[in-house]
Every structure is written in structure tokens, then in C-alpha cells.
Design an enzyme around this catalytic site. Structure first.
Site, short mmCIF file in Angstrom:
data_model
loop_
_atom_site.label_atom_id
_atom_site.label_comp_id
_atom_site.label_asym_id
_atom_site.label_seq_id
_atom_site.Cartn_x
_atom_site.Cartn_y
_atom_site.Cartn_z
N GLY A 113 0.70 -1.17 -0.02
CA GLY A 113 0.02 0.11 -0.04
C GLY A 113 0.72 1.16 0.10
O GLY A 113 0.46 2.37 -0.65
N CYS A 141 -7.22 -9.89 7.15
CA CYS A 141 -7.15 -8.61 7.68
C CYS A 141 -7.55 -8.07 9.14
O CYS A 141 -7.14 -7.28 9.92
CB CYS A 141 -6.98 -7.45 6.90
SG CYS A 141 -8.90 -7.25 6.17
N GLU A 193 -7.02 -0.28 1.46
CA GLU A 193 -7.29 -1.07 2.85
C GLU A 193 -6.21 -2.19 3.03
O GLU A 193 -6.01 -3.28 2.24
CB GLU A 193 -8.65 -1.92 2.58
CG GLU A 193 -9.42 -2.26 3.63
CD GLU A 193 -8.94 -3.55 4.30
OE1 GLU A 193 -8.34 -3.28 5.27
OE2 GLU A 193 -8.92 -4.70 3.66
#
Length: 520
Positions: A256, A307, A273
Site C-alpha cells: 500500500g 486482515c 485497505e
């Protein structure tokens, strides 16, 4: 530990469901209105037993350019389709997914190692998102606001954005595409999906269903484009392409950070996310049976590869010993093995690298002085020889240890105790990530404090609910190194559109804002 007997043969299940899902042993992994792919081939092995499930081709750089171009051309037409009509196409997609729910769920199990209930549950998430997005297609509301100038009207409206890049991870091989593509489609966008190279077959199956729905609806199917392949060869060019104004990326913080940096340089949008280091706080007033059930699913579900997996457990010292006894006993009852068996509660990790990460993390915790209460070993022999199975681990630890601060994508639960709620909240918040959090308490003040501005710093804060299993109606995502993005429900649709403020002068005068006088 109970060992399953006579596991269902992976190849037999694949042979049964592949034809119904339009899959073959070798599949084109690129779709842009038609299927192709002349790049390297991904050979997918099932984590259940190591057998080859199938092969999927990837794009050359020229083919990747072609795919993004086709998606952009499809967008130019799709954006003019009225939103409720777009919603009808998404509704039909939901119906197609519903008709293939069981087969798709089993494919998720074959490819990602999820147990059957979780595989079908993930497909249900896509169906639910299609239902949600269909209703949303008639509710893409803007605002009107009073103008300070006489004879003027001001309004805010939302327009389709363009091509949306979707980068998804192996642990939710289809749901993340559903969250993003359903919303993007009703918002008038086209999508280019880069699934994890660890789970390409589920992606091909979903896009084949979307293709069929689009053709039956007389819509260019390139609005649901697909590019299978690795991060360097496919993901990086997708992120750098100026024809892709938004990239929604789900995965590690490292990934990310790279996506965010590249997009920032070209002023693209990032919807990130990323990982979580999620904690459950158990107060002295908690219903321990309820807490134990939630912790077990949160820590063991998907073999600790969510996650939202519960990775840290913060327990009041007065109930610590009792809860540990309950959890150790529950862990010993977990049936580990072939996820295609209905009685299995935990399947394999995704691959050997994940198993190595699991064992390294436990070794690091032990080096710090951690005490393993149960589990923590790789399984071998019989059913397990060709898969990636391990026993879920509970280990006493301290929050400040480097290994506890790090998210290990495996079934490891670090446990620690606390005396005061302020101390528990400090421990909960004392990690770099901020995705999901939970408290188990029967004290109203403790519950409200945890959910207040002084409480959990996560994007998700639950009371008497575990960290795993978020509903699609709420915006999903987190803070800090989790990326700040929001997917799924609530008003997350706004990320997929561009906002425009319109001022209309219906008078014959031209007054200026702020009362400015200019000229005569």
C-alpha cells in the site's frame, strides 16, 4: 488434535465444478471484452494437498495497455447509461453469483484453503454487495445549498470517475472485487481487476459470469476487465497509468505504501485497505463464553489470514487465568484438515512461505521470553504431507515486542493482561495499524469509553462482537498504516465518483460572491 479421514479429492471436486464455472485446466487470464493472454503462465497449486488446480496466462505489456484502453472505451459509453439501468446490470450479476454460490464457494476453498462455510460466505458477500449497489443506484444523491447571491442556485452533484483499478489479496479472492466492482459499476465506472497471483482461478470464474451478464444485457463486458499476474509486471503498470484515476488496493502495508507513493506523484486517487494488528479487550465484567467463541473464530478463522484476524488479546487480570483455560481447551478441539470436509474448522495456510512466517514469528516471540500455551507447530503425516497445515498458537507476550507490533499473517494469538481500562486502551492503540478492535464488557461506561474519541483508534470498534465478520452495510477500513480507505457500504460510493459544484444564475444581473465590486 482431530485428524480428518478420507478427505475429498481436490482433483475430483475441481473436475466437477470447473465446467459449470467455465474453467479449464489452462485458462486465459486477461479479459477486455475478449479473453487472451500471451504472457507467462501461472501454475496454481491447491494449498490443500499441493496438487495442480490449473494454469492461467498473464498479459504482455502490450496486452496490458490494450486492456486498460478497452476499459476506458467501455467507460465512455457506460457513464451515459442512467444509474438505475446500471443498477439493473449489477442486480443480474448478483443473480448469476447466487446461482453459482456453492460452486464458487468450493473454488475459493480449493484455491485459498478456506473452509466451506467461509468460502460460501465470501461469495454471499458479493451477492449482498450487488443487492446493496442495486438499491444505491437510485440514491447517488447530491446536495443543494443556498447562494449568497440573489437569483442564483448552488448544487453539488456526483459524476462517474473513470477506470478503477482493483488490486486484491489472496485471503479474500472474490469478495474484495465484489465490494469494489459493484459500487464502481453503479457509479458509472469501468474496472480493471488485478487479483492475487495466488488465487487467479476464482478471478477468472467471476469475470466469466460478469461477461455473460453483460452480453445478455447488451453492455460492453470490458467494464469488468481482468489482468492476472504479478505486482511488478501487472500491478505497477496499472498503478502508474494515467487512464486509471483511482486504484483500490487491498493487501500489505508495504504494498500500500508503494501504491500510495506512485499515485501521489501523478495525483491519482488511492483507496487503501491494508493490514491490521487487531486486538480484543476482555473486561472483568465480560461474558467469557461469548468472548471465547468470538476470539476463537477471530484468531483461527481463515487460518489467521484475515486482515481482521484477532492477533492480540488483552485480558483483565481478574479473569485472565480462567479465560486462558477456556481458550486452550477450545483450541485443542479445533478440527484441522481438508477445508472441503464439512466438519473442518481450519484449513491450510496459503503456501510454504506462510508456514515459514508462522514458525519464525513463534521463534521470535520465544526469544523475547514468550510462553506458548498451545499449538505452534507444522503438521505432517498422512493428510498433511502435501499441504500447509499448522496448529493455531496462543502465546503469552508483551505488546512492545517487535514481533507483536508486526502483523504475521498466520494463526498466532498474543495474550497479555491489564488492570485498568485506560491501560487496555493504550495497549490496543499501541501498534502502527488501526483496522479493527473489540471489547467484551457488560459495563455500559466501559463500552461507551471504548467507542469514544478517547477509546479505540481503529476504523472498526466493536462491543461484545469479535474482530472478524464485518457486515457490508458499514464502510470497511482503518486508520494509520491500515491506509485510511473505506470500501463496501455507507457512503463509500463517493470514492468512486467525482464531485462537482454547480452554480446557476437565473437572474439578469451578475453579482459577485463576497460582495466584491469590480468595474462599473
Amino acid at each position: 488434535m482431530k485428524i480428518p479421514k478420507n478427505p475429498t479429492a481436490v482433483r475430483a471436486v475441481a473436475a466437477e465444478i470447473f465446467p459449470r464455472l467455465g474453467l479449464k485446466v489452462t485458462n486465459a487470464g486477461v479479459f477486455a471484452g475478449e479473453w487472451f493472454g500471451a504472457g507467462p503462465v501461472i501454475e496454481k497449486h491447491s494449498p490443500i494437498d499441493g496438487s495442480v488446480l490449473g494454469r492461467v496466462s498473464t498479459p504482455t505489456q502490450i496486452e496490458l495497455e490494450r486492456t486498460i484502453g478497452a476499459a476506458q472505451r467501455a467507460f465512455f459509453v457506460w457513464r451515459d447509461v442512467p444509474a438505475p439501468k446500471r443498477g439493473e446490470v449489477v442486480r443480474r450479476l448478483g443473480e448469476a453469483l447466487r446461482a453459482h454460490r456453492r460452486d464458487l464457494g468450493r473454488l475459493v476453498s480449493l484455491e485459498a484453503g478456506k473452509i466451506l462455510a467461509e468460502g460460501e460466505g465470501e461469495v454471499q458477500e458479493m451477492i449482498d454487495m450487488c443487492d446493496f449497489a442495486t438499491g444505491l443506484s437510485r440514491q447517488l444523491h447530491g446536495l443543494t445549498m443556498p447562494s449568497e447571491r440573489p437569483g442564483h442556485r448552488m448544487m453539488e452533484q456526483w459524476h462517474p470517475l473513470g477506470v478503477v483499478g482493483i488490486i486484491s489479496a489472496f485471503n479474500f479472492p472474490v469478495a474484495v472485487w465484489g465490494w469494489n466492482s459493484a459500487l464502481a459499476a453503479v457509479c458509472g465506472d469501468a474496472t480493471v481487476w488485478k487479483p492475487s497471483e495466488k488465487t487467479p482461478l476464482t478471478a477468472v470464474a467471476c469475470v466469466k459470469l460478469a461477461e455473460r451478464v453483460c452480453r445478455e444485457s447488451n453492455v460492453d463486458p470490458a467494464i469488468f476487465s481482468l489482468v492476472c499476474g504479478g505486482g511488478t509486471s501487472v500491478g505497477e503498470p496499472l498503478v502508474t497509468d494515467p487512464r486509471v484515476p483511482l486504484v483500490s488496493a487491498t493487501g500489505s502495508t508495504r504494498m500500500g505504501r508503494r501504491v500510495g507513493e506512485v499515485l501521489a506523484k501523478r495525483f491519482g486517487r488511492a483507496l487503501l485497505e491494508l493490514g491490521g494488528n487487531n486486538a480484543v479487550v476482555v473486561a472483568h465484567t465480560a461474558d467469557l463464553k461469548l468472548a471465547a467463541r468470538a476470539i476463537l473464530f477471530g484468531a483461527v478463522g481463515t487460518a489467521g489470514q484475515r486482515c481482521t484476524t484477532t492477533r492480540r488479546l488483552i485480558v483483565h487480570e481478574s479473569v485472565y487465568t480462567k479465560l486462558m483455560r477456556m481458550l486452550v481447551e477450545a483450541y485443542r478441539q479445533v478440527r484441522i484438515g481438508n477445508p472441503l470436509e464439512a466438519a473442518t474448522l481450519m484449513g491450510p495456510l496459503i503456501d510454504f512461505a506462510a508456514v515459514e512466517s508462522f514458525t519464525r514469528a513463534i521463534a521470535a516471540a520465544k526469544k523475547h521470553g514468550g510462553r506458548v500455551l498451545c499449538g505452534g507447530r507444522r503438521l505432517s503425516g498422512g493428510t498433511y504431507d502435501d499441504g500447509f497445515y499448522a496448529t493455531p498458537c496462543i502465546i503469552e507476550a508483551e505488546n512492545a515486542w517487535a514481533i507483536v507490533q508486526h502483523e504475521t499473517f498466520a494463526p498466532i494469538l498474543y495474550v497479555m493482561s491489564f488492570r485498568t481500562l485506560d491501560e487496555a486502551i493504550a495497549l490496543q492503540n499501541g501498534v502502527p495499524k488501526g483496522l479493527c478492535s473489540a471489547i467484551f464488557t457488560n459495563d455500559l461506561r466501559e463500552a461507551e469509553m471504548f467507542a469514544s474519541a478517547r477509546g479505540s483508534d481503529c476504523g472498526l470498534a466493536n462491543v461484545n462482537v469479535g474482530t472478524s465478520g464485518a457486515e457490508i452495510g458499514g464502510a470497511f477500513g482503518g486508520e494509520k498504516e491500515t491506509g485510511g480507505g473505506r470500501e463496501s457500504g455507507s457512503d463509500a460510493w463517493k470514492a468512486y465518483m467525482r464531485r462537482q459544484t454547480v452554480t446557476v444564475n437565473y437572474s439578469k444581473e451578475l453579482p459577485l460572491a463576497q460582495g466584491i465590486e469590480f468595474g462599473g
